[in-house]
Scaffold this motif. Structure first.
Motif, short mmCIF file in Angstrom:
data_model
loop_
_atom_site.label_atom_id
_atom_site.label_comp_id
_atom_site.label_asym_id
_atom_site.label_seq_id
_atom_site.Cartn_x
_atom_site.Cartn_y
_atom_site.Cartn_z
N TYR A 133 0.86 -1.16 -0.20
CA TYR A 133 0.07 0.04 0.15
C TYR A 133 0.90 1.25 0.04
O TYR A 133 0.56 2.24 -0.63
N LEU A 166 3.44 5.27 -6.26
CA LEU A 166 2.95 5.30 -7.58
C LEU A 166 2.22 6.20 -7.98
O LEU A 166 2.30 6.60 -9.01
N GLN A 167 1.30 6.75 -7.02
CA GLN A 167 0.48 7.83 -7.44
C GLN A 167 0.71 8.94 -7.14
O GLN A 167 -0.02 9.99 -7.34
N GLY A 168 1.78 9.04 -6.48
CA GLY A 168 2.62 10.58 -6.44
C GLY A 168 2.41 10.99 -4.97
O GLY A 168 2.92 12.20 -4.87
N ALA A 169 2.29 10.14 -4.04
CA ALA A 169 2.21 10.76 -2.58
C ALA A 169 3.44 11.18 -2.52
O ALA A 169 4.68 10.44 -2.31
N ARG A 202 2.33 13.38 3.10
CA ARG A 202 1.39 12.45 3.03
C ARG A 202 1.48 11.11 3.64
O ARG A 202 0.65 10.50 4.21
N TRP A 255 -0.79 10.35 6.64
CA TRP A 255 -2.16 9.63 6.20
C TRP A 255 -1.62 7.91 6.35
O TRP A 255 -2.83 7.35 6.54
N HIS A 256 -0.68 7.57 6.07
CA HIS A 256 -0.20 6.09 6.11
C HIS A 256 0.58 5.69 7.51
O HIS A 256 -0.06 4.93 8.08
N ARG A 267 3.18 8.82 -14.25
CA ARG A 267 2.64 8.25 -13.17
C ARG A 267 1.05 7.85 -13.49
O ARG A 267 0.42 6.93 -13.09
N GLN A 305 -0.68 1.85 -13.44
CA GLN A 305 -0.91 1.60 -12.12
C GLN A 305 -0.76 -0.09 -11.90
O GLN A 305 -0.83 -0.72 -12.71
N HIS A 319 -4.20 -0.26 3.00
CA HIS A 319 -3.90 0.07 4.40
C HIS A 319 -4.95 -0.54 5.40
O HIS A 319 -5.90 -0.27 5.44
N HIS A 364 -7.53 2.28 7.25
CA HIS A 364 -8.22 3.19 6.38
C HIS A 364 -9.68 2.52 5.97
O HIS A 364 -9.63 1.43 5.61
N THR A 365 -10.56 3.27 5.83
CA THR A 365 -11.80 2.75 5.11
C THR A 365 -11.77 2.39 3.74
O THR A 365 -10.76 2.93 3.12
N GLY A 385 -11.88 5.57 1.56
CA GLY A 385 -10.51 6.25 1.98
C GLY A 385 -9.40 5.70 1.08
O GLY A 385 -8.68 6.45 0.42
N GLU A 428 -7.70 7.70 -2.23
CA GLU A 428 -6.60 8.49 -2.11
C GLU A 428 -5.75 8.86 -3.42
O GLU A 428 -5.17 9.99 -3.35
N PRO A 429 -5.58 7.95 -4.35
CA PRO A 429 -5.08 8.73 -5.65
C PRO A 429 -5.73 9.92 -6.16
O PRO A 429 -5.13 10.88 -6.55
N ALA A 465 -7.43 12.15 -4.17
CA ALA A 465 -6.70 13.27 -3.33
C ALA A 465 -5.35 13.76 -3.78
O ALA A 465 -5.05 14.90 -3.68
N ILE A 466 -4.53 12.65 -3.81
CA ILE A 466 -3.04 12.87 -4.24
C ILE A 466 -3.04 13.80 -5.49
O ILE A 466 -2.20 15.03 -5.55
N ASN A 467 -3.93 13.46 -6.51
CA ASN A 467 -3.71 14.40 -7.63
C ASN A 467 -4.83 15.39 -7.82
O ASN A 467 -5.26 15.94 -8.90
N ARG A 513 -9.00 0.98 -7.09
CA ARG A 513 -7.96 2.10 -6.82
C ARG A 513 -7.04 2.56 -7.96
O ARG A 513 -6.52 3.47 -8.19
N LEU A 541 -7.32 6.98 -11.31
CA LEU A 541 -6.70 7.97 -12.23
C LEU A 541 -6.84 7.69 -13.77
O LEU A 541 -6.28 8.31 -14.63
#
Lengths: 307, 247, 283
Positions: free
Chosen positions: A200, A206-209, A213, A217-218, B79, B83, B94, B97-98, B101, B105-106, B108-110, B152, B156
């Protein structure tokens, strides 16, 4: 869990808390809290700890109503009186009521524990998690720094700090905090290392975190349970160290009611007025024990491996 | 869609430096599924990790959707092209996390907008009820977790999905559902898959073309028809087939 | 069948939970003689719990009961813990999916086998070492002297599994419970491990309970198959006739496997019938 009015009836509350079909974020959070509570209350020892800690909080919150006297009012005509109906735990050398001072002292104790938590948890987490996650030379530098702090006996270090910063409860807490973050940092690093290579985290990267973050978050949800447990277990020694500093005159300054300082002040009357040292001593013992019991219980409930 | 030329992947430093993948080249067209098969240690996962950007110590050329990627530096555009769906449904999400969530996440990051609706749509795409977003991973089954992992990866709208043994930790009945889901998603969204697995049956079902890997090299490339008819030239492929096929 | 090695009647395993008690194994009965019995099921079907009940290695919260669970004339569930400990790794042996969890991480694999020899066979140190090297050879490890001093984290999965088997054969068990012993292994290594198990069984009568989710493997390797669903055995049949299975669950499992010899566009998925949970096994 308190807003039962918005839930499908009082009778359905338990069902709402255990049913698998979760329909809102609030329910998910409430269910987590409920499972924790059930786990915690299934251990009688942890419940004893929890009850004492709650009593401590209540005593601190309602001190003016629980105390029978003004803890600071001196009455030199009534010094060193043994426990009686008027003064439940007797009076001290300045005629102040020991019970009332003990009750107000719970505020000081709570203040110490909360302040230490607020200072130590973020520092310990940040240093440990960054060290474990980033690795490389940063890890080496941060961990050697931690080692240096660990190498000093904590009471001696606290003594040196509070002597340097000047006496006072705030400085005493700061000094204590500076001595107990290293084990927390070690813990946060160890927890971070176990999940560092996880899929995870790889996915988040990979998603850019970014680092912030990942940390917030983790890693916070991973490290927090063991940090809470560790700090709760440490609280006993924090309270004892604070009492020790108070005893040596480096902690709370008169006339603030602080259990360690109270015990110290009673020392010279140990033979004639046993209640001066005994009651504050018992209070320290009881609260330290309670935090230890609660910490043990929390460890079973919050253990990340059981989640 | 994916072009790999002369890929070399290394692990470790100095004297322990290990050459895990040697001279690997292959192409995957848009909408195709390419399978990399081999035993553990054959380098098939190393190829995947290099393409995904999870591992950076490699040389050679990797082009994703026409643009070459740099081993050391991934830009946001790279990126969003690719995926991964991971093997272990327990480790890929994780635990605290729900589901909502995790899928958000991806987004929110982007900094995507309308995350709530997007999460609902993604859950629907992978066949999970919308109320699952409030559950935690330990409250759902392995197959459902794998669906979350796929949702997930889709968030993106990446055109390429890398599938790292996506069903080897699942029961056969659940495996069938996940493989069907992956097939449907590929058809509906025009996705391109690169799949790594050791299961010849899964590869034969899913993949249009197959690269058989051994000791860091692709020893043979087959089409699905050749695999089904058992037309292999390389003895290692034949051995894999005979061990996997029904006695 | 002559006297079975293990006879189980109406085994039930229950767990406490927030919502009351959960019955994870709900009345399982079977016999194992000198044969290889495959126990097939999905995760959560109770197949591993069944295997662990025989070893009495259940999680603390689990509560097993059975009308009968007889091994070698003894009721396993009512044996004192001390006697049971002697039985584990003695007459009954277990092989798990990941040998790394069963081996002591800070002791070399050779020393671990040697220790088992000394405990079970009362050998001297030197004899135990010689015996260990011989055992490693027996499980087809080519250069036993090189493997002897390695630590568990230094050996591959297949090697670890062979070491577990070597340790197991010291005591000459008459019942082996293998819980997904080859699921983590490559197909070529898997074949070798299965051949070693076969060789072992050829030396003396041994019952083997082979717990797995891999139908193809059971079809080839086992004599008899038990299919578990939701804590019950729903079907039992000879492995060679697995394709003639009648229960819709077994049929569904068979159809869900992607097969090279039967290519399809879409895989059949299992439609679960709630009646499977309640109805009794057909035979």
């Amino acid at each position: 869990m308190t807003d039962a009015s918005q839930n499908p009836g009082r009778r359905g509350l338990r069902a709402w808390l255990v049913e698998e079909d979760v329909t809102s974020h609030r329910q998910a959070v409430a269910q987590g809290a409920y499972r924790g509570l059930v786990g915690l209350t299934s251990s009688p020892i942890a419940v004893i700890g929890l009850v004492i800690v709650i009593l401590l909080v209540l005593a601190a919150a309602f001190a003016p109503w629980i105390a029978t006297h003004d803890p600071y009012r001196q009455d030199l005509s009534r010094t060193l009186l043994p426990p009686s109906a008027a003064n439940w735990m007797g009076t001290d050398d300045l005629g102040r009521d020991v019970w009332s001072r003990l009750v107000y002292g719970s505020r000081t104790t709570l203040y110490i524990t909360m302040l230490v938590t607020v200072i130590v948890a973020p520092i310990g987490f940040l240093i440990g998690a960054v060290s474990g996650y980033v690795g490389g030379w940063l890890d080496t530098v941060l961990m050697r720094l931690t080692d240096i702090f660990l190498a000093f006996p904590s009471l001696v270090l606290a003594l040196a700090f509070s002597a340097a910063l000047g006496p006072g409860i705030g400085n005493a807490v700061l000094a204590i905090a500076l001595t107990i973050w290293p084990p927390v940092a070690r813990l946060a690093r160890a927890e971070t290392l176990t999940v560092r290579g996880s899929d995870y985290l790889a996915s988040a990267r990979l998603q850019g975190a970014g680092l912030g973050r990942v940390l917030w978050w983790h890693l916070v949800p991973i490290c927090l349970p063991s940090i809470i447990v560790r700090l709760t277990l440490n609280m006993a020694s924090v309270i004892l160290t604070a009492a020790g500093l108070g005893f040596l005159g480096l902690g709370a300054q008169p006339p603030i009611a602080e259990w360690g300082a109270m015990a110290a002040a009673g020392r010279q009357y140990l033979i004639d007025a046993w209640w001066l040292t005994t009651f504050p001593g018992l209070a320290i013992l009881l609260v330290s024990l309670a935090f230890n019991l609660l910490g043990d219980g929390l460890r079973d409930v919050l253990d990340p491996r059981s989640g | 869609m994916i072009e790999v030329e002369d890929l070399q992947v290394f692990y470790g430093e100095g004297r322990d430096r290990f050459h895990a993948v040697r001279d690997v080249s292959f192409r995957v067209e848009k909408g195709e599924t390419y399978g990399l098969v081999g035993e553990s240690g054959s380098g098939k996962s190393s190829v995947l990790n290099a393409i995904a950007g999870r591992h950076s110590d490699w040389t050679g050329t990797v082009r994703l959707a026409g643009a070459e990627v740099d081993p050391r530096r991934r830009n946001p555009a790279d990126r969003q092209k690719v995926q991964i769906v991971f093997q272990d449904p327990f480790g890929a999400i994780h635990p605290k996390h729900t589901i909502g969530g995790t899928i958000a996440e991806p987004l929110a990051i982007n900094r995507r907008q309308n995350r709530g609706e997007t999460v609902d749509a993604l859950l629907r795409q992978v066949g999970l009820p919308g109320r699952f977003r409030y559950r935690y991973p330990h409250q759902i089954s392995g197959g459902q977790r794998q669906r979350v992992s796929i949702a997930r990866a889709l968030a993106l709208q990446s055109p390429i999905l890398l599938l790292d043994e996506p069903t080897s930790a699942l029961d056969v009945s659940v495996q069938a559902e996940i493989l069907n889901l992956l097939q449907d998603l590929r058809r509906d969204q025009g996705l391109t898959y690169l799949m790594v697995t050791h299961d010849i049956g899964v590869v034969g079902h899913m993949c249009d073309r197959i690269g058989v890997m051994k000791d860091g090299r692709i020893v043979e490339e087959l089409t699905k028809a050749q695999l089904v008819r058992g037309e292999t030239a390389h003895p290692f492929t034949r051995e894999l087939l005979s061990e996997s096929l029904l006695g | 069948m002559s006297d079975p090695i293990l006879s189980v009647r109406n085994l039930r395993v229950t767990f406490p939970s927030l919502a009351g008690r959960i019955e994870a194994v709900r009345g399982v009965s079977f016999d194992i003689g000198n044969e290889k019995v495959g126990l097939i099921g999905e995760s959560g079907s109770g197949k591993s719990l069944t295997g662990r009940s025989i070893m009495r290695l259940l999680p603390k919260a689990a509560h097993p009961v059975a009308d009968r669970m007889r091994f070698d004339g003894k009721e396993i569930l009512s044996l004192p813990e001390g006697e049971m400990r002697g039985m584990r790794g003695g007459e009954i042996a277990m092989i798990l999916q990941d040998p790394k969890f069963s081996l002591n991480p800070i002791m070399s694999v050779g020393d671990q086998i040697a220790e088992t020899c000394r405990i079970h066979l009362k050998l001297s140190k030197r004899e135990a070492r010689a015996r260990t090297l011989h055992l490693l050879e027996q499980v087809h490890i080519n250069d036993p002297a090189r493997v002897y001093p390695l630590f568990p984290h230094e050996v591959s999965g297949g090697m670890g599994q062979r070491i577990m088997i070597a340790m197991m054969i010291v005591a000459r068990p008459s019942l082996i419970i293998a819980d997904e012993p080859t699921s983590a292994l490559d197909v070529s290594v898997r074949g070798q491990i299965l051949r070693i198990l076969d060789e072992l069984r050829a030396e003396r009568p041994t019952g083997l309970l082979f717990i797995t989710h891999d139908l193809n493997l059971v079809r080839r390797f086992c004599d008899r198959v038990l299919i578990m669903y939701s804590g019950r055995i729903v079907e039992e049949l000879p492995a060679s006739r697995l394709d003639e299975a009648e229960h819709p669950y077994t049929r569904g499992l068979l159809d869900a496997i992607p097969r090279l010899d039967r290519p399809r566009d879409r895989l059949a998925t299992l439609q679960r019938d709630p009646r499977w949970i309640t109805e009794e096994a057909g035979r």
